[in-house]
Write an enzyme that holds these catalytic residues in place. Structure first.
Site, short mmCIF file in Angstrom:
data_model
loop_
_atom_site.label_atom_id
_atom_site.label_comp_id
_atom_site.label_asym_id
_atom_site.label_seq_id
_atom_site.Cartn_x
_atom_site.Cartn_y
_atom_site.Cartn_z
CE LYS A 59 -2.86 45.61 181.21
NZ LYS A 59 -4.27 45.63 180.83
CD GLN A 103 -6.93 47.95 179.61
OE1 GLN A 103 -5.89 47.36 179.39
NE2 GLN A 103 -7.44 48.02 180.82
CG ASP A 126 -6.75 39.84 180.19
OD1 ASP A 126 -5.81 39.98 180.99
OD2 ASP A 126 -7.55 40.74 179.90
#
Length: 294
Positions: A59, A103, A126
């Site tokens: 990422k 995460q 997200d």
């Protein structure tokens, strides 16, 4: 075309992700001249999960490529819930940060859902905050869950008709299955959700014009379960180890046999994985443009 000779066309998520990154980079370059700073993404990781570390570096590389500043923070395993809540509160107030992502998985002593709820909905990179999921249910604009948004974007790129089509989603997670079904409804597909308790899964999947596997079970979908000429999207990413001790990534779909039946298919890796990262970057840039236009 007979079943024996048909080979599915590949839905190339890697190529589309590269195209999206190029477009985002151009948007950021142009916007930065007016705004005076780049967009920022903060990825929070707790502990030493090697898979999570690999995802995060992936990422961060993608962020660097398009010009998004990374505000990543790596915390030791024993970090407390309160400490993380305080960090999220600071990031919510930080004007340099447009996207925040925790995460997963987190160490067992931490409550992931509670942390997710602390993220400001407009910085929810997200797309999983209840407010954003609520916006999706209502068909309102908002940040969308990255993986299903990536699936829809990939199908659009290949001009695959969805209106009125029979779509089957195998899997009902809040990460993929549920938002995927809602996004398919949004584009006028007729949607069935199947899952681990579904009876006679084969009969259901054989009716699908669009079949999306997101159950996390290697090789769950075989060629016998797929309608001739269907579009098959594999969201599963499962690491398996063969008899010689080598590990590799496989999806939820038996690729080699299903490719003989389907019209289109996504590979693993190189299908939906890169699209998920592209949509994360897209969400961060959308938040940045939204925040700076107010």
């Amino acid at each position: 075309m007979t079943m024996e000779t048909q080979t599915a066309k590949i839905l190339d998520g890697k190529a589309l992700a590269a195209k999206i990154q190029k477009e985002l980079a151009a948007t950021i370059t142009e916007s930065q001249l007016k705004i005076g700073r780049p967009p920022g993404l903060a990825v929070l990781m707790v502990g030493d999960n090697p898979a999570s570390a690999a995802y995060i570096s992936n990422k961060e590389r993608a962020c660097a490529k398009v010009g998004i500043a990374s505000f990543g923070k790596h915390f030791p395993t024993q970090t407390s819930q309160t400490e993380l809540e305080d960090v999220i509160a600071e990031l919510n107030q930080d004007e340099q940060v447009n996207g925040i992502l925790v995460q997963l998985p987190l160490p067992k002593h931490l409550d992931a859902i509670s942390l997710l709820h602390r993220i400001a909905p407009d910085k929810d990179a997200d797309g999983l905050h209840p407010v954003n999921l609520g916006r999706l249910v209502r068909g309102e604009a908002g940040l969308r869950s990255c993986t299903p948004a990536g699936v829809i974007r990939l199908l659009e790129e290949y001009k695959i008709p969805l209106l009125g089509k029979q779509a089957v989603v195998v899997g009902r997670s809040i990460l993929v299955g549920k938002p995927m079904a809602l996004m398919l409804l949004e584009v006028d597909a007729t949607v069935t959700i199947a899952h681990s308790r579904t009876q006679d899964l084969k009969t259901i999947t054989q009716n699908a014009d669009i079949l999306i596997a997101a159950a996390g079970i290697p090789g769950l979908i075989t060629a016998q379960m797929v309608k001739l000429g269907a579009v098959v999207v594999d969201v599963g990413i499962n690491r398996i180890t063969d008899s010689s001790g080598k590990s590799r990534l496989v999806g939820d779909i038996d690729f080699s046999t299903t490719a003989m039946v389907a019209e289109y298919i996504t590979p693993v890796p190189g299908g939906i994985g890169p699209m998920t990262v592209a949509m994360l970057l897209q969400n961060t840039v959308s938040s940045y443009l939204q925040a700076t236009s107010n």
